[in-house]
Design a protein around this motif. Sequence first.
Motif, PDB file in Angstrom:
ATOM      1  N   ARG A   3      42.178   2.903   1.991  1.00  0.00           N
ATOM      2  CA  ARG A   3      41.589   2.738   3.323  1.00  0.00           C
ATOM      3  C   ARG A   3      40.686   1.520   3.305  1.00  0.00           C
ATOM      4  O   ARG A   3      40.065   1.199   2.308  1.00  0.00           O
ATOM      5  N   LEU A  12      45.003   1.372   6.981  1.00  0.00           N
ATOM      6  CA  LEU A  12      45.615   1.732   5.707  1.00  0.00           C
ATOM      7  C   LEU A  12      46.275   0.471   5.173  1.00  0.00           C
ATOM      8  O   LEU A  12      46.928  -0.261   5.921  1.00  0.00           O
ATOM      9  N   GLU A  18      47.734  -4.727   5.262  1.00  0.00           N
ATOM     10  CA  GLU A  18      47.633  -3.637   6.226  1.00  0.00           C
ATOM     11  C   GLU A  18      48.999  -3.239   6.767  1.00  0.00           C
ATOM     12  O   GLU A  18      49.848  -4.092   7.006  1.00  0.00           O
ATOM     13  N   ALA A  20      48.961   0.091   8.813  1.00  0.00           N
ATOM     14  CA  ALA A  20      48.633   1.048   9.870  1.00  0.00           C
ATOM     15  C   ALA A  20      47.157   0.896  10.220  1.00  0.00           C
ATOM     16  O   ALA A  20      46.335   0.606   9.349  1.00  0.00           O
ATOM     17  N   MET A  27      47.314   4.653  17.328  1.00  0.00           N
ATOM     18  CA  MET A  27      47.646   4.150  16.004  1.00  0.00           C
ATOM     19  C   MET A  27      48.554   2.943  16.184  1.00  0.00           C
ATOM     20  O   MET A  27      49.463   2.963  17.019  1.00  0.00           O
ATOM     21  N   PHE A  29      51.116   0.403  14.068  1.00  0.00           N
ATOM     22  CA  PHE A  29      51.908   0.357  12.846  1.00  0.00           C
ATOM     23  C   PHE A  29      52.661  -0.965  12.778  1.00  0.00           C
ATOM     24  O   PHE A  29      53.214  -1.421  13.776  1.00  0.00           O
ATOM     25  N   TRP A  60      53.612  -5.469  15.097  1.00  0.00           N
ATOM     26  CA  TRP A  60      52.842  -4.239  15.235  1.00  0.00           C
ATOM     27  C   TRP A  60      53.123  -3.568  16.580  1.00  0.00           C
ATOM     28  O   TRP A  60      53.287  -4.234  17.597  1.00  0.00           O
ATOM     29  N   TRP A  71      53.025  10.026  14.272  1.00  0.00           N
ATOM     30  CA  TRP A  71      52.238   9.099  13.465  1.00  0.00           C
ATOM     31  C   TRP A  71      52.517   9.193  11.964  1.00  0.00           C
ATOM     32  O   TRP A  71      52.689   8.151  11.319  1.00  0.00           O
ATOM     33  N   ALA A  75      53.842   6.003   9.861  1.00  0.00           N
ATOM     34  CA  ALA A  75      53.052   5.426   8.766  1.00  0.00           C
ATOM     35  C   ALA A  75      53.922   5.299   7.516  1.00  0.00           C
ATOM     36  O   ALA A  75      53.879   4.275   6.827  1.00  0.00           O
TER      37      ALA A  75
END
Length: 86
Positions: A3, A12, A18, A20, A27, A29, A60, A71, A75
């Motif tokens: 994180r 994440l 990165e 997520a 969110m 992704f 994204w 989600w 992810a």
Amino acid sequence: MQRSTLESAPVLQYDGREFAMFHQNEMAFRLGRDWDPEDAGVRNWSRSALFGTNSKMEEWYCISAKDSDLWPNLAARALSRLLSEN
């Protein structure tokens, strides 16, 4: 996987990259320009405009909390995509 934060948003990342991010109750992704939300069953989404019009951000997708049940799978898909780039 770890994180971190980006522009004060929790993210994440794997190996410093990165995949997520939680931003404004959605969110985001990194799924790639060719990813098709409809094929994945996502109904409430938008192209990311998280930090302006950076061309890398076109990979994204922001997924609404209305589709939060998706989600975890998204992810995992974003992480798999990232791992396949290495």
